[in-house]
Design an enzyme around this catalytic site. Structure first.
Site, PDB file in Angstrom:
ATOM      1  CD  GLU A  51      -3.027   1.185   2.094  1.00 12.52           C
ATOM      2  OE1 GLU A  51      -2.870   0.423   3.045  1.00 12.52           O
ATOM      3  OE2 GLU A  51      -3.846   1.994   1.943  1.00 12.52           O
ATOM      4  CB  CYS A 250      -7.812   3.023   4.055  1.00 14.49           C
ATOM      5  SG  CYS A 250      -8.165   1.917   5.121  1.00 14.49           S
ATOM      6  CG  ASN A 381      -9.069  -2.330   2.248  1.00 13.30           C
ATOM      7  OD1 ASN A 381      -8.568  -3.315   2.246  1.00 13.30           O
ATOM      8  ND2 ASN A 381      -8.963  -1.397   2.861  1.00 13.30           N
ATOM      9  CD  GLU A 382      -9.526  -2.573   7.059  1.00 11.54           C
ATOM     10  OE1 GLU A 382      -9.694  -1.441   7.611  1.00 11.54           O
ATOM     11  OE2 GLU A 382      -8.718  -3.134   7.532  1.00 11.54           O
TER      12      GLU A 382
HETATM   13  O1  AHR Z   1      -2.390  -1.324   6.612  1.00 10.08           O
HETATM   14  C1  AHR Z   1      -2.824  -0.085   6.990  1.00 10.08           C
HETATM   15  C2  AHR Z   1      -4.454  -0.086   6.874  1.00 10.08           C
HETATM   16  O2  AHR Z   1      -4.938  -0.679   7.732  1.00 10.08           O
HETATM   17  C3  AHR Z   1      -4.987  -0.538   5.788  1.00 10.08           C
HETATM   18  O3  AHR Z   1      -4.887   0.566   4.771  1.00 10.08           O
HETATM   19  C4  AHR Z   1      -6.340  -0.843   6.105  1.00 10.08           C
HETATM   20  O4  AHR Z   1      -6.750  -1.608   5.232  1.00 10.08           O
HETATM   21  C5  AHR Z   1      -6.273  -1.238   7.309  1.00 10.08           C
HETATM   22  O5  AHR Z   1      -7.250  -0.455   8.174  1.00 10.08           O
END
Ligand code: AHR
Length: 663
Positions: A51, A250, A381-382
């Site tokens: 990321e 994120c 993603n989340e």
């Molecule tokens: O790894 C950091 C963040 O943690 C990521 O962006 C997210 O998916 C999770 O909440």
């Protein structure tokens, strides 16, 4: 000594000794059945989560050294300095730079016009990403677009300077035309310096326009022009990862829908890739990084290439029409979801399509006519709640009807338990989801306690992608978290549980992957770098040991018929590699005492000579660092076997691997 002769204190000491003796663990006898494979271990079992957080892309893996090279940050001169004083004490009258908007260029919006009044006085300096790391005698490619609308600027001089202004290398170009023209030159460093800057001065006066001022080391990964930092990719390559998930996290979702990651804006000519604020820019008050933007020089094409280079399956994750629910949680109405779904379909065409297709052609034009052979795609993603499930269904239907073999990764939200998690799982199960992503940022104790997490997961249900996990020494997102040996050891213990459940766990990755020592927002991270150096943490060493010793077939390893999942602080998993004819036994001792273990190897013959690999450190608070990058690193030695019995004394707080040859 007779009991009756003991004093009160003596009696107390004696009882304590007896108690300790009684609680100390006797030699443990484990058994491995070499002749029965429980499940295949997927080649994707251990992978990488990438990321663009912590300056992982711009300022990190992407080797560009100029920050805000095209003057397109919100403040067009962020990263650029125009010192007022000069060597002849002439000052601001010597010249001035202004940002000018192109007409009709929606992606490359801005350039810089410098009016040079006095060439002895004017200078423009780029500060890099917390400085620029330059190495003595190394060469750097410098690119610039320049136009000379009026006046008589004869030369543009580029110099590396240190913090005191000493010159550490120099190169020049002679701008020739009133129209835009691209120039490429090389500059060599005369000294190693971690905090260099680049200074631009001029010979002659007049107006000069500059854009895309870009500087890369010549020595990049695979020697690619404008490529990736070789030292960082090497660490990834050394892990032999099964997959590369990108671009997050994120960052995929964005704080708003407008700020979501849009892969189409990250491909094609680099100068046309539209810049976007990085969502981690001001996310945490404890670590504000207002100068954090995404240039997308490292875009989807480069991610696919990187996956190919390091032998990993590409695993792109896309926005499903929901902005980060920790931020605005903006939703695209279901009836307006088409463009988002189309992005997914087009991405598959970009990766795999014939060169006669629109997106396949772009891939070919970018230098990769052969398909990337994409097999996985992630939707969201989340995300959590019914809004996610509704959108997931739309994506699934569209992707599967056009690409029935594409494997879709869905998500179970940010937490490994609780209402969101339960609801997501229940719904995804009903939909026969193929792979579900789970995330856990928890304490070291949680990791040790959860080595059995997947023992009861339905073997016929969706497969698991443990997509983001890391033990937190203090608390999730605390800036005080450290990459301690305690955290890494607890992960090693937990991973025995992932591997023991290889039948259902198909992909796993630590997160986040990497961080700039001065530009980070989130800790802990698997790899730390600055502008000159990089090191793998103890967590990296654990990941690498698992990934490079995974084997192909899962075997059982038991104590009196029961899996070894933390009883007496001992965790174990076993596998064999049928290609290399090797048996691999992994043992994690999380106790502060040495533990004597005998492993009985049943069902097949093994050679009497093997290898033992031990990862340990004296204190649980120990860490690797730039100064001692190998403090916690594996030690290898020969290992001798007596018949079918492998006897090993497991060091306190250690991760041990036995590798034995099948005969
Ligand atoms: O790894 C950091 C963040 O943690 C990521 O962006 C997210 O998916 C999770 O909440």
């Amino acid at each position: 000594m007779k009991l009756k002769t003991l004093t009160k204190q003596g009696l107390f000491a004696f009882l304590i000794t007896v108690l300790l003796v009684n609680t100390s663990v006797a030699q443990q006898e484990l058994s491995v059945n070499l002749s029965k494979t429980i499940a295949p271990i997927q080649p994707t079992m251990y992978g990488i989560f990438f990321e663009d957080i912590n300056f992982a892309a711009d300022g990190g893996l992407y080797a560009e050294m100029i920050k805000n090279r095209s003057f397109e940050f919100d403040n067009p001169f962020m990263g650029w300095l125009q010192p007022k004083s000069d060597r002849h004490s002439l000052n601001s009258n010597s010249g001035i730079a202004t940002a000018i908007k192109y007409t009709g260029n929606p992606t490359n919006t801005t350039y810089c016009r410098i009016k040079v009044n006095n060439d002895a006085g004017y200078q423009l300096i780029n500060e890099g990403f917390r400085g620029m790391g330059i190495k003595k005698d190394a060469a750097y490619n410098l690119y610039v677009s320049a136009a000379k609308p009026s006046g008589n600027i004869k030369t543009i001089i580029f110099q590396f300077i240190d913090e005191s202004g000493n010159v550490l290398g120099e190169t020049k170009i002679a701008p020739t035309t009133a129209d835009w023209k691209d120039y490429t030159v090389q500059i060599s460093a005369t000294k190693t310096e971690a905090k260099a800057k680049i200074k631009i001065t001029f010979e002659g006066t007049g107006d000069i326009d500059l854009d895309m001022i870009s500087l890369f080391p010549v020595d990049t990964w695979q020697g690619r022009k404008n490529g990736l930092r070789k030292d960082i990719v090497q660490l990834l390559y050394d892990m032999k990862p099964g997959f590369l998930r990108f671009p997050g996290g994120c960052i995929v979702e964005g704080r708003t829908l407008e700020q979501r990651y849009q892969w189409k804006k990250t491909v094609g000519a680099v100068e046309d890739r539209e810049i976007l604020i990085n969502r981690w820019n001001t996310e945490f008050d404890h670590k504000l990084t207002p100068d954090y933007f995404q240039t997308f020089g490292l875009g989807f094409f480069e991610y696919f290439l990187l996956s190919e280079d390091i032998g990993a399956e590409a695993l792109p994750i896309l926005s499903c029409g929901m902005a980060c629910q920790f931020n605005t949680g903006e939703l695209v109405p279901l009836e307006e979801l088409d463009p988002y779904v189309q992005d997914a379909l087009d991405l598959i065409e970009f990766a795999n399509g014939d060169i006669t297709t629109h997106w396949g052609k772009l891939r070919a034009d970018m230098g990769h006519p052969k398909p990337f052979n994409l097999k996985y795609i992630g939707v969201g993603n989340e995300q959590w709640g019914s809004a996610y499930i509704e959108r997931y269904k739309v994506f699934e239907k569209a992707i599967k009807s056009k690409y029935p073999n594409m494997i879709i990764v869905s998500g179970s939200g940010p937490f490994p338990e609780g209402d969101y998690f339960e609801y997501g799982w229940e719904e995804l199960k009903k939909l026969n989801a193929e792979i579900v992503d789970e995330h856990y940022y928890k304490s070291p104790q949680w990791f040790k306690d959860n080595a059995t997490r997947y023992d009861a997961y339905d073997r016929k249900g969706p497969k698991i992608f443990a997509g983001e996990y890391a033990a937190q020494s203090v608390a999730i997102a605390s800036p005080k978290n450290k990459n301690t040996w305690e955290c890494a050891l607890s992960e090693a213990a937990f991973i025995t549980g992932l591997e023991r459940n290889a039948e259902v766990v198909h992909l796993t990755s630590y997160a986040p992957l990497m961080a700039h020592a001065e530009g980070w927002q989130w800790t802990p991270d698997m790899i730390w770098f600055n502008n000159l150096d990089v090191y793998g943490t103890a967590n990296y060493e654990v990941q690498k040991l698992y990934a490079t010793n995974k084997g192909t077939d899962l075997l059982s390893i038991t104590n009196k018929g029961i899996d070894v999942t933390g009883q007496n602080d001992l965790y174990a998993t076993a596998s064999k590699d049928i290609k290399n004819k090797t048996v691999i036994i992994k043992l994690v001792n999380t106790s502060a005492k040495t533990q004597d273990v005998v492993v009985n190897l049943l069902g097949k013959k093994v050679s009497s000579k093997g290898t033992i690999i031990i990862l340990t450190s004296e204190n649980l608070t120990d860490e690797n660092s730039f100064e001692t990058p190998n403090k916690i690193s594996p030690k290898k030695a020969d290992f001798k076997l007596k018949g079918k019995r492998a006897s090993v004394s497991l060091q306190p707080n250690s991760f041990t691997i036995l590798k034995l040859k099948l005969i």
